[in-house]
Design a protein around this motif. Structure first.
Motif, PDB file in Angstrom:
ATOM      1  N   VAL A 321     147.358  69.853  42.478  1.00  0.00           N
ATOM      2  CA  VAL A 321     147.662  69.249  43.778  1.00  0.00           C
ATOM      3  C   VAL A 321     149.000  68.532  43.641  1.00  0.00           C
ATOM      4  O   VAL A 321     149.448  68.224  42.528  1.00  0.00           O
ATOM      5  N   TYR A 322     149.637  68.277  44.786  1.00  0.00           N
ATOM      6  CA  TYR A 322     150.998  67.742  44.774  1.00  0.00           C
ATOM      7  C   TYR A 322     151.068  66.508  45.671  1.00  0.00           C
ATOM      8  O   TYR A 322     150.772  66.579  46.870  1.00  0.00           O
ATOM      9  N   GLN A 323     151.467  65.375  45.084  1.00  0.00           N
ATOM     10  CA  GLN A 323     151.599  64.149  45.879  1.00  0.00           C
ATOM     11  C   GLN A 323     153.067  63.947  46.243  1.00  0.00           C
ATOM     12  O   GLN A 323     153.939  63.870  45.369  1.00  0.00           O
ATOM     13  N   LEU A 339     149.770  66.985  39.964  1.00  0.00           N
ATOM     14  CA  LEU A 339     148.549  66.399  39.418  1.00  0.00           C
ATOM     15  C   LEU A 339     147.529  67.507  39.173  1.00  0.00           C
ATOM     16  O   LEU A 339     147.378  68.424  39.989  1.00  0.00           O
ATOM     17  N   ILE A 340     146.815  67.421  38.060  1.00  0.00           N
ATOM     18  CA  ILE A 340     145.830  68.444  37.708  1.00  0.00           C
ATOM     19  C   ILE A 340     144.442  68.006  38.148  1.00  0.00           C
ATOM     20  O   ILE A 340     144.086  66.817  38.079  1.00  0.00           O
ATOM     21  N   ARG A 341     143.664  68.960  38.622  1.00  0.00           N
ATOM     22  CA  ARG A 341     142.282  68.727  39.028  1.00  0.00           C
ATOM     23  C   ARG A 341     141.410  69.834  38.420  1.00  0.00           C
ATOM     24  O   ARG A 341     141.912  70.875  37.998  1.00  0.00           O
ATOM     25  N   CYS A 342     140.101  69.573  38.403  1.00  0.00           N
ATOM     26  CA  CYS A 342     139.164  70.547  37.819  1.00  0.00           C
ATOM     27  C   CYS A 342     137.989  70.748  38.766  1.00  0.00           C
ATOM     28  O   CYS A 342     137.351  69.778  39.192  1.00  0.00           O
ATOM     29  N   LYS A 343     137.716  72.009  39.087  1.00  0.00           N
ATOM     30  CA  LYS A 343     136.590  72.360  39.953  1.00  0.00           C
ATOM     31  C   LYS A 343     135.691  73.340  39.227  1.00  0.00           C
ATOM     32  O   LYS A 343     136.104  74.455  38.912  1.00  0.00           O
ATOM     33  N   LYS A 344     134.459  72.931  38.965  1.00  0.00           N
ATOM     34  CA  LYS A 344     133.512  73.772  38.231  1.00  0.00           C
ATOM     35  C   LYS A 344     132.953  74.865  39.151  1.00  0.00           C
ATOM     36  O   LYS A 344     133.052  74.770  40.386  1.00  0.00           O
ATOM     37  N   VAL A 372     149.975  73.203  32.990  1.00  0.00           N
ATOM     38  CA  VAL A 372     150.534  72.615  34.213  1.00  0.00           C
ATOM     39  C   VAL A 372     152.006  72.988  34.373  1.00  0.00           C
ATOM     40  O   VAL A 372     152.452  73.357  35.474  1.00  0.00           O
ATOM     41  N   LEU A 373     152.762  72.910  33.292  1.00  0.00           N
ATOM     42  CA  LEU A 373     154.189  73.242  33.358  1.00  0.00           C
ATOM     43  C   LEU A 373     154.399  74.681  33.843  1.00  0.00           C
ATOM     44  O   LEU A 373     155.165  74.925  34.788  1.00  0.00           O
ATOM     45  N   ARG A 374     153.718  75.611  33.218  1.00  0.00           N
ATOM     46  CA  ARG A 374     153.907  77.021  33.569  1.00  0.00           C
ATOM     47  C   ARG A 374     153.433  77.306  34.999  1.00  0.00           C
ATOM     48  O   ARG A 374     154.142  77.960  35.775  1.00  0.00           O
ATOM     49  N   ARG A 375     152.243  76.807  35.346  1.00  0.00           N
ATOM     50  CA  ARG A 375     151.698  77.119  36.674  1.00  0.00           C
ATOM     51  C   ARG A 375     152.507  76.464  37.781  1.00  0.00           C
ATOM     52  O   ARG A 375     152.793  77.094  38.812  1.00  0.00           O
ATOM     53  N   LYS A 541     148.896  61.582  50.733  1.00  0.00           N
ATOM     54  CA  LYS A 541     147.935  61.753  49.654  1.00  0.00           C
ATOM     55  C   LYS A 541     148.243  63.042  48.888  1.00  0.00           C
ATOM     56  O   LYS A 541     149.014  63.881  49.364  1.00  0.00           O
ATOM     57  N   PRO A 542     147.652  63.208  47.706  1.00  0.00           N
ATOM     58  CA  PRO A 542     147.816  64.495  46.986  1.00  0.00           C
ATOM     59  C   PRO A 542     147.378  65.652  47.877  1.00  0.00           C
ATOM     60  O   PRO A 542     146.321  65.595  48.520  1.00  0.00           O
ATOM     61  N   GLN A 543     148.198  66.704  47.907  1.00  0.00           N
ATOM     62  CA  GLN A 543     147.976  67.813  48.828  1.00  0.00           C
ATOM     63  C   GLN A 543     147.768  69.119  48.066  1.00  0.00           C
ATOM     64  O   GLN A 543     148.227  69.278  46.936  1.00  0.00           O
TER      65      GLN A 543
END
Length: 557
Positions: A321-323, A339-344, A372-375, A541-543
C-alpha cells in the motif's frame, strides 16, 4: 534381553566364544591322536588348534571394535590367559611345540593395541574441536547427560563472540581462528576444577558451572568470566600480521538447572534454553541474561512468525500500500511511502507489527526488503511514465540491508532491470542503521547518492546519533517521528522540540517531513514551523495501488 545393549551383547558373546575356543584348544592338545582322518584327507590336530586360535584372535578384535574402552580390557585378560596356556608346555615339558601359539598370541595382542590406539585417537578427535582444542558439541551432550544423572544443581552458560563475522572480514579467517584459541584459553584458565567449557559452533561456547546452588551465584560467576569491558587480543601469531589489536565483546545466556528439570529436559534442550537467553541480550543493554519460561514462549512466537514470512514470500501473501506525502503549504503531491501488508488465504490481515519485528531478528528482513524494492519499482514504473512531473517513491530499508556489503550494487542492478528512474527513488533508513555498521552504511549511501537515489532518515529525533555525526550524514530528507507530533497541540515543550528538529534539518541542507499528522491543528502548527512536507491521515491514509495511481493521474493532469 530387551534391556541389554547391542554393545554388551557383542562383548558377552565374544567372551563366551573366546573361552570356548580356549577350551577346545586345550582339549585337542590333550588328545592321543595327532591327526583326524576324513576319508582320504588327513588333518593334523595342530592345524585345528591354529583355526581355533585364529578364532580367539578374531573375537578379541571384535570386542575392541564393539567398545574400545571395555573391549580392550576383556581382550587383554583373555589374551594373557591364552599366552599363559601357550607357555605352560614350554615351562613344564621343555618342548617348543607350542612356540607358534606364543608368537601368534603376542602378535594378536600387539594388533589389539594398535586397533585400540587408533580408535582412541579417532574418538578423541570426534569429541574435540579442531581449532580451539576444547571438547565439542558431541562431547557436551555426553558430559552434560552424565552430570544431570548425578541430580546436582548446575548452571549452563552459552557465550558468543559478538560480530565474529565482521572480525573475520576485518582481520581474516586465520586471525579469527587465533582469536577463538585465545578466548578458549581465557575461559579455560578462569574456570574452577569441576567446571567445563565446550566449543559448540565457531564463536559459540558452552560453560558448565557444577558447584552452584542458585541463579545469583551462576550470574556472579558468569559476569566474572564474561566481563562487560571488551577483551583486547593482540594478533601475535607468527602466521599473522602482527601489531594489530582486536577488541572482542561477548553475549551470554544462563540457564540454571535443578532436580525437577532433569526429568523434563535433556542436554540439547538445556543448551537451547541458554542460547535463547543469549539471543535475548540483543534487545537489552546488559550482555548477560538469565533464561525464563517467557523467553521460550517468545521463541515459539518468533518461529511461527518466521514460518508465516517464508510462506508469504513463497505464495505471495504480501501486498503493498502507498501512503501519500504532500507539500505542507499547497498540498501538492510529493510522492508515496511504500508500506508492506500481509493477507492470508482466509482473508485475515496480519499486522506488520507482528511479522516485521520477527523478521528483523533474523535475516528474513533482507528478503522482505528485496521483495518490496523489486515489486514497488516494477509496479510504480508505469505510473511515473504517465506523469509529467513525476513523484518520489520512498521505500524503507532495514539496518541489516543498508549495512551489508554490495547493497548499493544491488540497487543499481534493480534500477537497470526495472528501468526505474533513480531520481524518483528514495531509500528510507533509521539512525540505528549507522549504529550497526557506520562505515559500510555511509559507503552504500554515498554510492546511492552518486546514482541519483535520494536518502531519507526516518524516526528522526528518537535515535542516539550525536549531532556531530548527524551533520556528516549524506541524507536528503529528515522524517520527524510521530511520537513528537502527537502532543504538539497541548505541549509547548513538544512544539519547541519539533521547531528545533525542523531548524536543525534545514541547517543540514535537508528537507523535513513530518509523519503521523492526523488533524488540522497539528497541520497548522507544522506550517507555522516551516515543515516542508507532511504525511498522515489528515490528508491521506495508506492506499491501494489503484487508488495511488488515480491520485497520480489527478496530480499529473
Amino acid at each position: 534381553m530387551k534391556h541389554i545393549s547391542r554393545r554388551t551383547f557383542v562383548l558377552v558373546l565374544c567372551t563366551i566364544l573366546n573361552l570356548a575356543c580356549a577350551f577346545l584348544i586345550s582339549y585337542i592338545g590333550q588328545a592321543r591322536e595327532q591327526v583326524i582322518r576324513l576319508g582320504s584327507f588327513i588333518i593334523p590336530m595342530i592345524s585345528i588348534q591354529g583355526i581355533f586360535s585364529a578364532l580367539q584372535t578374531l573375537t578379541c578384535i571384535l570386542m575392541v571394535f564393539a567398545s574400545y574402552k571395555i573391549g580392550i580390557v576383556i581382550a587383554s585378560i583373555l589374551s594373557c590367559r591364552a599366552l599363559v596356556s601357550s607357555l605352560m608346555p614350554i615351562v613344564h615339558y621343555h618342548t617348543l611345540s607350542s612356540l607358534p601359539g606364543v608368537v601368534s598370541t603376542i602378535i594378536s595382542f600387539v594388533t589389539l593395541l594398535i586397533i585400540y590406539s587408533f580408535y582412541k585417537k579417532a574418538s578423541l578427535n570426534s569429541l574435540t574441536d579442531y581449532i580451539t582444542g576444547l571438547r565439542n558439541r558431541r562431547s557436551y551432550a555426553r558430559e552434560m547427560t552424565e552430570r544431570m544423572n548425578e541430580n546436582n544443581p548446575l548452571a549452563l552458560v552459552c557465550v558468543e563472540i559478538e560480530s565474529f563475522k565482521q572480525i573475520n572480514n576485518d582481520f581474516g579467517m586465520q586471525a579469527g581462528d587465533y582469536i577463538l584459541q585465545q578466548v578458549a584459553n581465557k575461559f579455560t584458565s578462569q574456570l574452577e576444577k569441576d567446571d567445563m567449557v565446550f566449543t559448540i559452533t565457531g564463536p559459540t561456547f558452552a560453560v558448565v558451572f557444577n558447584n552452584v546452588s542458585s541463579v545469583d551465584e551462576a550470574l556472579q560467576k558468569t559476569k566474572s568470566l564474561v566481563k562487560p569491558q571488551p577483551m583486547s587480543i593482540v594478533l601475535s601469531n607468527s602466521s599473522l600480521e602482527t601489531g594489530k589489536t582486536c577488541m572482542v565483546t561477548f553475549a551470554a545466556g544462563i540457564t540454571f538447572i535443578e532436580k525437577p528439570a532433569f526429568t523434563r529436559k535433556n542436554a540439547s534442550a538445556i543448551l537451547k534454553d541458554a542460547e535463547t537467553a543469549m539471543l535475548a541480550t540483543r534487545n537489552r543493554e546488559s550482555k548477560v541474561c538469565v533464561f525464563d519460561e517467557s523467553m521460550e514462549n517468545a521463541e515459539t512466537k518468533q518461529k511461527e512468525a518466521e514460518f508465516l514470512i517464508r510462506e508469504s514470500l513463497e505464495h505471495d501473501y504480501f501486498y503493498l500500500v502507498y501512503q501519500p506525502q504532500f507539500t505542507t503549504g499547497k498540498k501538492k503531491l510529493r510522492g508515496f511511502e511504500t508500506l508492506i501488508r500481509c493477507k492470508k488465504p482466509d482473508g485475515s490481515i496480519v499486522s506488520p507489527g507482528y511479522f516485521i519485528p520477527a523478521a528483523e531478528k533474523s535475516n528474513l528482513i533482507i528478503k522482505i526488503d528485496d521483495y518490496v524494492l523489486r515489486r514497488a519499482m516494477t509496479e510504480f514504473k508505469p505510473i511515473l511514465d504517465s506523469m509529467k512531473k513525476g513523484c518520489i517513491l520512498s521505500i524503507n530499508v532495514s539496518a541489516k540491508n543498508i549495512g551489508s556489503d554490495h547493497f548499493a550494487e544491488k540497487i543499481e542492478k534493480l534500477l537497470d532491470e526495472t528501468q526505474f528512474p533513480s531520481n524518483n527513488l528514495e531509500i528510507e533508513i533509521t539512525e540505528y542503521s549507522f549504529a550497526e555498521s557506520m562505515e559500510t552504511t555511509i559507503a552504500n549511501i554515498q554510492a546511492l547518492r552518486a546514482l541519483g537515489v535520494q536518502i531519507a532518515l526516518d524516526d528522526f529525533g528518537t535515535g542516539y546519533t550525536s549531532i556531530a555525526q548527524l551533520m556528516k550524514l549524506p541524507v536528503n530528507l529528515l522524517k520527524i517521528d510521530k511520537s513528537l507530533i502527537d502532543d504538539i497541540e497541548t505541549s509547548q515543550t513538544m512544539r519547541d522540540m519539533v521547531d528545533s528538529v525542523i531548524y536543525m534539518g534545514h541547517i543540514m541542507n535537508c528537507e523535513v517531513i513530518s509523519e503521523g499528522v492526523e488533524n488540522e491543528q497539528q497541520l497548522s502548527l507544522l506550517k507555522e514551523h516551516n515543515c516542508d512536507f507532511i504525511q498522515g491521515f489528515v490528508w491521506g491514509k495508506p492506499q491501494s495501488f489503484s487508488d495511488a495511481e488515480q491520485l497520480c493521474k489527478q496530480e499529473g493532469a
